[in-house]
Design a protein around this motif. Structure first.
Motif, PDB file in Angstrom:
ATOM      1  N   ARG A 275     -16.643  -3.207  -7.535  1.00  0.00           N
ATOM      2  CA  ARG A 275     -16.949  -3.387  -6.157  1.00  0.00           C
ATOM      3  C   ARG A 275     -17.886  -2.319  -5.941  1.00  0.00           C
ATOM      4  O   ARG A 275     -18.876  -2.622  -5.039  1.00  0.00           O
TER       5      ARG A 275
ATOM      6  N   ARG B 162       0.913  -1.355  -0.090  1.00  0.00           N
ATOM      7  CA  ARG B 162      -0.037  -0.093  -0.060  1.00  0.00           C
ATOM      8  C   ARG B 162       0.934   1.029   0.064  1.00  0.00           C
ATOM      9  O   ARG B 162       1.919   1.502   0.733  1.00  0.00           O
TER      10      ARG B 162
ATOM     11  N   ARG C 106      -4.882  -0.811  -6.983  1.00  0.00           N
ATOM     12  CA  ARG C 106      -5.825   0.293  -7.050  1.00  0.00           C
ATOM     13  C   ARG C 106      -5.207   1.393  -7.827  1.00  0.00           C
ATOM     14  O   ARG C 106      -4.146   1.823  -7.590  1.00  0.00           O
TER      15      ARG C 106
ATOM     16  N   ASP D 295      -2.537   0.808  -4.077  1.00  0.00           N
ATOM     17  CA  ASP D 295      -2.034  -0.458  -3.476  1.00  0.00           C
ATOM     18  C   ASP D 295      -2.382  -1.786  -4.638  1.00  0.00           C
ATOM     19  O   ASP D 295      -2.846  -1.506  -5.754  1.00  0.00           O
TER      20      ASP D 295
ATOM     21  N   ASP E  49      -7.387  -5.704 -11.781  1.00  0.00           N
ATOM     22  CA  ASP E  49      -8.282  -6.656 -10.883  1.00  0.00           C
ATOM     23  C   ASP E  49      -7.559  -6.607  -9.666  1.00  0.00           C
ATOM     24  O   ASP E  49      -7.998  -7.075  -8.481  1.00  0.00           O
TER      25      ASP E  49
ATOM     26  N   SER F 143      -9.724  -2.010   2.780  1.00  0.00           N
ATOM     27  CA  SER F 143      -9.763  -2.713   4.095  1.00  0.00           C
ATOM     28  C   SER F 143      -9.024  -1.962   5.095  1.00  0.00           C
ATOM     29  O   SER F 143      -9.284  -1.870   6.411  1.00  0.00           O
TER      30      SER F 143
END
Ligand code: 5GP
Length: 261
Positions: free
Chosen positions: A219, A94, A203, A175, A200, A100
């Motif tokens: 998502r 990240r 990010r 990330d 996929d 999350s």
């Protein structure tokens, strides 16, 4: 190239036996899943794009000395890869807090991290890929200390390379998730990069507008998924010389065809 028997079917890919011992054929599906399979759809053309984007990135990583499972792309949806024994850990790198991490620790979304943060998740769908500590990996012998140091080092080198690559085309690498596998090459046991690197598994935010160019469009029901993946492929220069892409046409944005399962 003739495919052998199916070895494994995951959420977005299928692995078949390859033509020679130690090889496999990795097939990219159009299936999209999120939230541990609770949300499922088909996004037409996604597999073709991820095949090409992942090929491009892994080839570039090979060129800077990171060994990967990719041997060559075979066609629109398939790659010939080395068959590896996957280490059952998702290595998450990240640069900016989101997803999350923000939910787990209430860190404000978009917080720029002072240095890259590596997290580990145990790859287990039934458990929902739980976050684990380095000590769990060593205790349960998924990898030893030396392997982990090596993989952490790979993660940081891959992050450095990809940060620059994406920054150069106006994209922030927020990330991403990596998987590694064990393989014996010419009598030597090695750990190499496996799976895929694509929108996929990363990010990706546009530098100027912060528009999401990745799977968060699926998502979070943001729409225009294929257009976002196409934009990443276009900026990476992947489709310059292609004249007969039959499955996905590039240039004008495509209508998105999402079939709910
Ligand atoms: P997060 O933990 O915030 O959900 O995800 C962090 C990063 O790892 C994101 O780029 C996300 O796409 C990637 N990632 C984490 N777990 C998975 C997974 O099981 N599948 C895929 N495709 N990507 C994942």
């Amino acid at each position: 190239m003739n495919k052998g028997k199916k070895l494994y079917e995951g959420k977005a890919k299928i692995l078949y036996e390859g033509p020679e011992k130690g090889t496999a054929i990795q097939h990219f599906k159009d299936d999209a899943t999120a939230f541990n399979n609770l949300k499922k759809s088909t996004v037409e053309g996604k597999g073709v794009l991820n095949n090409r984007i992942s090929e491009h990135i892994l080839n570039n990583l090979n060129q800077i000395g990171i060994k990967t499972h990719l041997l060559k792309r075979l066609n629109m949806r398939e790659q010939l890869v080395r068959l590896v024994e996957i280490i059952p850990i998702e290595f998450i790198v990240r640069n900016i807090a989101t997803g999350s991490l923000t939910k787990r620790l209430a860190i404000p979304d978009g917080t720029v991290l002072s240095k890259p943060l590596i997290e580990y998740s145990y790859k287990n769908d039934e458990l929902g890929d739980p976050l684990i500590a380095r000590e769990h990996i060593i205790e349960f012998k998924w990898a030893n200390k030396m392997d982990l140091d090596l993989i952490n080092n790979y993660c940081l080198r891959i992050n450095d390379f990809m940060l620059g690559m994406f920054r150069g085309i106006g994209i922030k690498l927020v990330d991403f998730k990596l998987e590694f596998g064990r393989v014996n090459i010419d009598g030597k046991n090695e750990i190499i990069l496996a799976d895929e690197i694509s929108p996929d598994t990363c990010r990706l935010w546009d530098v100027v507008s912060e528009k999401k160019l990745d799977k968060d469009r699926f998502r979070k029901d943001l729409g225009n998924i294929i257009q976002a993946y196409q934009e990443v492929a276009r900026r990476l220069g992947i489709f310059h010389e292609e004249s007969n892409i039959s499955e996905v046409k590039f240039g004008k944005p495509q209508a998105v065809n999402i079939k709910k399962k």
